[in-house]
Design an enzyme around this catalytic site. Structure first.
Site, PDB file in Angstrom:
ATOM      1  CG  ASP A 140      41.893  46.948  39.865  1.00 44.45           C
ATOM      2  OD1 ASP A 140      41.252  46.217  40.647  1.00 44.45           O
ATOM      3  OD2 ASP A 140      43.091  47.224  40.024  1.00 44.45           O
ATOM      4  CB  ILE A 169      45.243  44.764  39.317  1.00 44.50           C
ATOM      5  CG1 ILE A 169      44.904  43.490  40.095  1.00 44.50           C
ATOM      6  CG2 ILE A 169      46.001  44.408  38.043  1.00 44.50           C
ATOM      7  CD1 ILE A 169      44.032  42.511  39.334  1.00 44.50           C
ATOM      8  CG  ASP A 170      44.093  50.104  37.573  1.00 41.39           C
ATOM      9  OD1 ASP A 170      44.501  49.782  36.449  1.00 41.39           O
ATOM     10  OD2 ASP A 170      42.903  50.316  37.829  1.00 41.39           O
ATOM     11  CB  ILE A 171      48.181  50.627  42.824  1.00 42.65           C
ATOM     12  CG1 ILE A 171      47.024  51.634  42.902  1.00 42.65           C
ATOM     13  CG2 ILE A 171      49.376  51.143  43.607  1.00 42.65           C
ATOM     14  CD1 ILE A 171      47.256  52.934  42.168  1.00 42.65           C
TER      15      ILE A 171
END
Length: 383
Positions: A140, A169-171
């Site tokens: 991320d 960004i991961d989520i």
């Protein structure tokens, strides 16, 4: 109604982005079968680092409530054969290996579709499945650095980069993947039998989060300025101000809101000439009117106030405002007043992020122990 009830998802993802995508599908009623490495499992279980938790860390529980865990050694022929037997019963296949890794295991989309024609395949990666950067590793904060997101944070143009304080960004990538999978399932429901392979990347998701800023940069050819905790429109009343005992963030973007803000601060003069043009109607948007003298006057007025009473006074006057809270304060003070979107039985895991009005959310269920469901799926041919 559980919209994805009866659908099975084979989940070969780990850490955050992929598990969040399949968590969203689980929240809508899908059965999610999480495939994990024997003895290790998803790294979020932290089996070696935190053995006292038995593989159920808060981070793992948050994204895996209600899933089923099956352990398979995908480097063995027997493990791959068991996986393909499971795939033959499924509707969606999701993986987040580095591009090329699934193919080396004999689990590329063609092999998956050979086991289950019509299955929706979704590959999640850092930089996409094609192009010069496809093989690069991605985390991320690294993607935040590469995509310009880190350079947006803060106020000092010469200051150090600052990352967003959670793996945004991961989520976002998980949300994007879940949305893409739902779109693919809708195609199937409408009779589309074409092969569907979804390519979801962290880099694309980062750009999507910054869509308005991306458009601005493309239009001007210049990097965006750092605006720190100010509002995006440049209104003098859209900022985060220091008070005597904390900070208050305000979004007084229209002239009417700004007049009420200045009245609460006992500085009505700040909403009149020479600070702002005379005769502006209440609905006028105060874009790019945050002059330095005006900002200094507002900062001085805020510094004399206390955060909590000021927040209440501004809200009472219809001015959007919030005292800056930490996450614990939010969860204990405000979140319960919203009714919450926790998954029933999910050990505190959040639901899909929206509600069916008048209906209870789909039951979450506990996060699975590593390999907890091996007997259910591997003792006999799955059905």
């Amino acid at each position: 109604m559980r919209p994805l009830e009866g659908l099975r998802v084979i989940d070969l993802t780990h850490v955050l982005a992929g598990p969040f995508a399949t968590h969203q599908l689980r929240c809508l009623g899908a059965e999610v079968v999480k495939i994990e490495r024997p003895g290790h499992g998803d790294v979020m279980r932290a089996l070696a680092a935190r053995p006292e938790l038995g593989g159920i860390t808060p981070g793992f529980a948050a994204l895996n409530a209600g899933k089923k865990s099956v352990t398979l050694d995908l480097k063995s022929e027997a493990g791959r054969a068991d996986l393909l037997r499971l795939v033959a019963t499924a509707d969606v296949f999701v993986e987040n290996f580095r591009p090329g890794a699934a193919a080396r295991l004999g689990l590329d989309p063609a092999a998956i579709r050979a086991a289950r024609p019509g299955i929706v395949c979704c590959s999640i990666s850092g930089w996409g499945q094609s192009g010069d950067m496809a093989g690069l590793r991605a985390y991320d904060h690294v993607v935040q650095a590469a995509t310009g997101m880190m350079a947006l944070q803060g106020t000092d143009p010469s200051g150090p980069p600052i990352k967003v304080g959670f793996p945004v960004i991961d989520i976002a990538t998980g949300m994007t993947a879940a949305s893409a999978i739902l779109a693919a399932l809708l195609r199937r429901a409408r009779g589309d039998q074409a092969d569907i392979t979804l390519d979801v990347s962290m880099a694309d998701s980062a750009a999507l989060l910054m869509a308005g800023t991306v458009a601005q940069v493309r239009a001007t050819g210049k990097p965006p300025p750092r605006i720190g905790n100010r509002g995006f429109v440049g209104s003098p009343g859209a900022d985060t101000f220091a008070t005597r005992d904390g900070h208050v963030s305000v979004a007084a973007n229209t002239m009417g809101q700004f007049r009420r803000l200045c009245a609460v601060l006992d500085r009505p003069d700040l909403s009149a000439p020479p600070h702002l043009p005379d005769g502006l109607p209440d609905g006028a948007f105060l874009a790019d009117m945050a002059g330095e003298t005006l900002r200094a006057g507002l900062a001085e007025a805020f510094a004399r106030a206390e955060a909590a009473p000021l927040e209440a006074a501004l809200i009472a006057q219809g001015v959007p405002a919030a005292r800056v809270r930490d996450l614990h304060e939010y969860l204990s003070e405000l979140y319960p007043r919203m009714g919450g979107i926790d998954l029933p039985g999910g050990g505190g895991a959040l639901g899909a992020g929206w509600r069916w009005l008048g209906e209870a959310p789909i039951e979450g269920g506990p996060p699975p122990r590593l390999g907890e469901h091996n007997a259910e799926f591997l003792a006999a041919p799955p059905g």
